[in-house]
Every structure is written in C-alpha cells, then in structure tokens.
Design a protein around this motif. Sequence first.
Motif, short mmCIF file in Angstrom:
data_model
loop_
_atom_site.label_atom_id
_atom_site.label_comp_id
_atom_site.label_asym_id
_atom_site.label_seq_id
_atom_site.Cartn_x
_atom_site.Cartn_y
_atom_site.Cartn_z
N PRO A 112 0.88 -1.33 -0.05
CA PRO A 112 0.04 0.11 -0.08
C PRO A 112 0.86 1.35 0.11
O PRO A 112 0.29 2.06 -0.52
CB PRO A 112 -0.78 0.09 1.17
N THR A 113 2.06 1.19 0.73
CA THR A 113 2.88 2.31 0.74
C THR A 113 4.12 1.97 -0.31
O THR A 113 4.75 0.98 -0.62
CB THR A 113 3.45 2.73 1.92
N PRO A 114 4.51 3.29 -0.89
CA PRO A 114 5.49 3.05 -1.73
C PRO A 114 7.07 2.91 -0.90
O PRO A 114 7.29 3.23 0.21
CB PRO A 114 5.89 4.53 -2.35
N THR A 115 7.81 1.82 -1.66
CA THR A 115 8.97 1.39 -1.13
C THR A 115 10.04 2.09 -1.58
O THR A 115 9.93 3.03 -2.35
CB THR A 115 9.35 -0.01 -1.40
N VAL A 116 11.40 2.11 -0.97
CA VAL A 116 12.41 2.77 -1.50
C VAL A 116 12.78 2.52 -2.85
O VAL A 116 13.12 3.50 -3.71
CB VAL A 116 14.01 2.19 -0.72
N MET A 117 12.36 1.34 -3.33
CA MET A 117 12.56 1.14 -4.89
C MET A 117 11.65 2.09 -5.56
O MET A 117 12.04 2.38 -6.86
CB MET A 117 12.54 -0.46 -5.06
N ASP A 118 10.34 1.83 -5.19
CA ASP A 118 9.30 2.79 -5.82
C ASP A 118 9.93 4.18 -6.08
O ASP A 118 9.64 4.91 -7.14
CB ASP A 118 8.27 2.55 -5.45
N VAL A 119 10.31 4.75 -4.87
CA VAL A 119 10.79 6.32 -4.92
C VAL A 119 11.84 6.43 -5.97
O VAL A 119 11.85 7.26 -6.73
CB VAL A 119 10.97 6.47 -3.43
N LEU A 120 12.70 5.34 -5.81
CA LEU A 120 13.79 5.52 -6.72
C LEU A 120 13.55 5.46 -8.26
O LEU A 120 13.94 6.27 -8.79
CB LEU A 120 14.99 4.39 -6.54
N PHE A 121 12.57 4.39 -8.36
CA PHE A 121 12.22 4.38 -9.89
C PHE A 121 11.37 5.58 -10.51
O PHE A 121 11.49 5.85 -11.58
CB PHE A 121 11.46 3.30 -9.82
N LYS A 122 10.83 6.13 -9.58
CA LYS A 122 9.97 7.15 -10.13
C LYS A 122 10.69 8.41 -9.89
O LYS A 122 10.22 9.75 -10.06
CB LYS A 122 8.64 7.31 -9.43
N HIS A 123 11.92 8.34 -9.34
CA HIS A 123 12.84 9.98 -8.99
C HIS A 123 12.75 10.87 -10.28
O HIS A 123 13.23 10.36 -11.33
CB HIS A 123 13.86 9.55 -8.12
N PRO A 124 12.32 11.91 -10.19
CA PRO A 124 12.26 13.05 -11.24
C PRO A 124 13.53 13.44 -11.78
O PRO A 124 14.08 13.73 -12.58
CB PRO A 124 11.47 14.13 -10.75
N SER A 125 14.75 13.35 -10.85
CA SER A 125 16.17 13.81 -11.03
C SER A 125 16.90 12.48 -11.95
O SER A 125 17.86 12.82 -12.33
CB SER A 125 16.93 13.79 -9.82
N LEU A 126 16.30 11.37 -12.06
CA LEU A 126 17.00 10.38 -12.67
C LEU A 126 16.47 10.13 -14.17
O LEU A 126 15.24 10.11 -14.35
CB LEU A 126 16.97 9.06 -12.12
N PRO A 127 17.42 10.23 -15.34
CA PRO A 127 17.03 9.97 -16.49
C PRO A 127 16.52 8.62 -16.90
O PRO A 127 17.00 7.66 -15.93
CB PRO A 127 18.44 10.34 -17.38
N PRO A 128 15.92 8.17 -17.96
CA PRO A 128 15.40 6.72 -18.05
C PRO A 128 16.58 5.82 -18.14
O PRO A 128 16.24 4.61 -17.65
CB PRO A 128 14.58 6.98 -19.37
N LYS A 129 17.90 6.33 -18.58
CA LYS A 129 18.43 5.40 -18.61
C LYS A 129 19.10 4.92 -17.04
O LYS A 129 19.87 3.53 -16.88
CB LYS A 129 19.69 5.61 -19.38
N GLU A 130 18.76 5.35 -16.33
CA GLU A 130 19.01 4.90 -14.68
C GLU A 130 17.94 4.37 -14.25
O GLU A 130 17.86 4.05 -12.78
CB GLU A 130 19.21 6.46 -13.91
N LYS A 131 16.72 4.07 -14.98
CA LYS A 131 15.68 3.46 -14.60
C LYS A 131 15.35 1.91 -15.04
O LYS A 131 14.27 1.76 -15.37
CB LYS A 131 14.64 4.18 -14.60
N THR A 132 16.64 1.31 -15.73
CA THR A 132 16.39 0.24 -16.40
C THR A 132 16.04 -1.13 -15.07
O THR A 132 16.52 -0.91 -14.21
CB THR A 132 17.71 -0.28 -17.05
N LEU A 133 15.87 -2.21 -15.61
CA LEU A 133 15.71 -3.33 -14.70
C LEU A 133 17.30 -3.89 -14.04
O LEU A 133 17.10 -3.95 -12.93
CB LEU A 133 15.30 -4.46 -15.69
N SER A 134 18.13 -3.69 -15.19
CA SER A 134 19.35 -4.13 -14.33
C SER A 134 19.77 -2.74 -13.32
O SER A 134 20.37 -3.48 -12.29
CB SER A 134 20.53 -4.25 -15.55
N ARG A 135 19.48 -1.76 -13.49
CA ARG A 135 19.89 -0.68 -12.40
C ARG A 135 18.98 -1.03 -11.03
O ARG A 135 19.56 -1.23 -9.91
CB ARG A 135 19.45 0.61 -12.98
#
Length: 515
Positions: A273-296
């Motif tokens: 129900p609440t976002p996890t560290v990984m959710d926050v990281l994945f949606k973080h506005p300061s990261l470009p798409p190449k920083e949000k890949t599965l391997s990252r």
Amino acid sequence: MTLSTGSQSLNLVKLALYSIILYAIYKVIQRLFFHPLSRVPGPWYAAVSTLYEFWWDGPKEGKYMFKIEEMHEKYGPIVRINPWEVHIDDPAFMDVLLTNNRMEKDPFFYGGFGIPNAAVSTVSPEVHKLRRGAMAQFFSKANVAKLEPRVLSRIQQLCKRIEEHKKEGKPVDISNAYRCFATDIVTDFAVPKTRNFLDHPTFNAVFNRVVRDTAGVINWNRHIRFLYPLMVNIPRSIVTLLDKDGSTLAMVDNQQDLYDQAKAVVESTNPKPTPTVMDVLFKHPSLPPKEKTLSRMFGEVVTVIGAGTETTGCTLAVLTYYVLSTPSIFRTLKAELDKAAATHNISRTQLLDCHAVEPLPYLQAVMKESLRVASPVVGRLPRRLPGASMTYTTPSGQTYVLPPGTTASMSVRDIHFNRTIFADPHTFKPERWLTKDAAELARLDKHMVAFGKGVRQCLGLELAKQEILLVAANLFWKFDFELFETTARDVSVEFDFFAPFGPSDSKGVRVRVRE
Ligand code: HEM
C-alpha cells in the motif's frame, strides 16, 4: 587436409603460444621493474598478476585479507597487493583515501559484486552522486525516525519467539534470529516483497547459509565476471541436475527472487500500500530513463537487501556475545536499562523506544564497541584518484608518490584494531567510549569507521543504529540470557567475503533464557 596445410596450422598455433609466453614475460618484467609501483614493497608474486589474490580469495575462500596482514608485518605499512593496487595500514592515510569527494571506486574490486550500475559499485563520483541522491531522502534521520513503529513491531515479534523458546526450554539461535529481523525490516520498507523470516521455525538457518554462500561468490566473480549473471540466467533444471546438496539451487533461487523483485518495481506491480525505497527511486524525477532500467533496479535491490541484513545481524551477534560473556558489562547495561524504563514509566509489557534508549551512554558505548570489534564490512575499500597523484609518507619518513589512477585501499578492521588508536584493541571495552577527555573521545570517534567515511559512507547507518539500539535495549532489558554452547570462536572471522564470516561449522551465537 594436406600435410602442408596441417603443418602450417601447427606453426600458427606455435606462433600464438610463443607470442603469449613472450607477452607474459614482458608483462612480468614491466610490472616488476618498470611499473610506477615497482618501488612499493611487497612480494613479487603479488605484483606480477592477480593470480595470487585469486588463489587466496577464490579457492582458499576469502583469505587474502590475512595474507595482506602478513605482508604488512613483513614489509611495513604500504604494500603492493596486486599489479595496480597498494594497501595501506596506517590510520594517518584514512582522510586522504576515504574523505576525498573526487575519488573513484576501483572497478576491478567492486566488479566482484556483479552489480556494476548500483550506487555501491559505481566508479564515477558524479554518477554515484546522482544515484545515491535519489535514495538518500529515504535514509535520512528524520525518515528513519518514522520507521520506528515498524522496527518496534518486529522486536515485539522477536520477543514472542524468544518467549516460545523459553517455554519449551530450547536455546535460541540468536545470530540467525537477528539476521531474520534485519531482513524483515529492510524488505518491508525497501522492496516489493517482505520476507517475513522471523516466524520461520529455525530462524531460516538455510537462508542465512545462502547469504554466506552468495557473498562467497563475490571473490570468484571479481576474477571470473560471468558467475553472478549466470545465476540469474541459468535454467533451473540444469542447476538441479548439477547440485548435490541443494545449496547452489537455493542461491540461484534467491538471486532469481531478487531479480523478480526488481521486475516488479519496473513493471509497477508492487502489491504494497505504501511506496517502497525502490518505488521512490524508480519514479525519481532527477533520474533519466537510462537510470531506471531493470538491471539498475536489480543492482539496488541486491545492495539494499545485502547491505542491510548481514551487517546489522553480525553486529548484534557480536554485541550479544560480548555482553553475555562479560558479567560486569551485562550488569551495567541491565541497570542502565532498568533505570531508563523507570524514568520513562515503561512497563514490562511495553517496549523501550528511541526516546528512552538513545540518550543512554552505556548502551551507546556498547553499540560503538560492537561496531568496532565486529567491523561488519571487513574487506578492503579500494579507491583511485584520476588526474592527480596521491602521496603517502610512512611513519619512518619514507615518501611514496602514487601516480594518478593508482588504486589504494585500506581496511576498516586494520583501523579498528590499531593499538595506537584503540588501546588493547582485541578486548571488548565499552568504557573506552565513556572517557571524560573530549579530545580523546573525538579521536576515537574519528577512527570508528564501521560505516565507512565521506560521500561513499553507508547510506543505511541511521537505520542500522536505530535497529541495534532498540534490539539490544529491549532484549537485554526483558530477558535474562546466558550463552549456550558459544565461544569466542563463534564470533571470530575466518572468511572475508566483503562481510566477515566465521568458521563454517559454527552455529553462531546461541543463548538460553534463564528462569
Ligand atoms: C551495522 C550495520 C551496517 C554497517 C556496518 C554498514 C557498513 C557499510 C559500509 C562500510 C559501506 C561502504 C562500503 C564501501 O565503501 O564500499 C556501506 C555502504 C552502504 N550501505 Fe551499509 N552498513 C550497515 C547497514 C546498512 C543498512 C541497514 C542499510 C540499508 C538498509 C545499508 C545500506 C547501504 C548502502 C545502500 C550502501 C552504499 C552507499 C553508497 O555507495 O553510496 N547499510 N555500508
């Protein structure tokens, strides 16, 4: 094939072989006599290739750390431990190496983790800043304070399990219990799937074995880079065929589970129900798409779970052993906890909270001493400075200029056991942290580097400290423990798999609750 083409192929093979041999001879001569590090002391066989390191860390299982210690005894505070790396055993060099923001991490060493694009193994300081920054808010002191109720509820669960053991007259595998506790906490708030290990009948001894085995692969993977990727990609049926006792299968399954968790993050199928560290990281506005890949995401899932469990578990196990094996420490700690409970009007059915335990000087001293003695990141921390030299001067006045790009490393354990900093370093003495001499305390604090130092220091240190303080306070306040078939050997270090591990046949720290 005619006779002449056959002999031509043979000649080509011979030529290739001679070329390889000549190249190897050239490399040996170059590394021994013409390399910028050729003046640095150390055995020639460590300087010419990484084979010596591989032998002691791979087949001999995490023993290079001890070989490095022997080298220091023989050659002094600076030694060349592989063709491009020097190791320094001198606290005076600590600030140069660990607090310079421009330092890169050494790709050879950290490549062993098999997660090259996770923050922890990121080489470049700029990229690291971006990656760490996107997770940092979650680990701030203010945010960790919000996690306190979740930590306390796990402590409640742990106390219940200990009560059950007491009723049944069974010893508690407290080392494993601590690792389950830490795993449950970190997986609860950081990744999609909470592991819920605390309720496991054996405190999941099998899983704790998996952690150890998987950590052991780091040293192999450093030299043979496909081992971790293989674990995620190899068909399960093949592993089942090859695996005799199920341990490899358990490791492969665990890696697969971590991979699936990363997938759940990128596919946004997190059931929580609440976002996890990984959710926050994945949606973080300061990261470009190449920083949000599965391997990252996979890299960060592996890091957070790996970094957040064994380290905290190991510290608590060491703390428990030393508190229980020294009656005066046990009595002093218990008296302080009883007093805090009375002051804050906390009854036996409740739990001591951060407000009650954080100001306790003796408890804080016990935690610091446990972190010092445990050194839960035991391996060396290699760094290199591109574009500028580093200079190291030995206590006897000999200066070494390490050219730009040289990898230099230090080990937390060497600093923590340095007798000029910590008198009588092998004795567990919480009192050393209670000195009234402010300058002396500042000196000790500066050299307590269990969490590393500088911009690369542990991201989870506030959480780790909260967990250690709350667990130690509540368990020692509520229960009258005694050690069960546990000796100093059970908290000794036999293997450096970046984290320290004890003898293979040890059952860890076990305790029994007195009536
Ligand atoms: C007693 C417990 C702990 C100790 C002693 C410890 C120690 C360390 C050390 C020495 C490093 C730096 C490694 C290096 O320089 O290569 C590190 C990094 C890290 N730790 Fe911890 N750790 C602990 C607990 C935790 C916990 C509970 C978490 C998270 C839940 C955590 C997450 C991390 C992360 C994400 C990094 C990488 C930081 C970066 O590269 O920016 N650690 N830890």
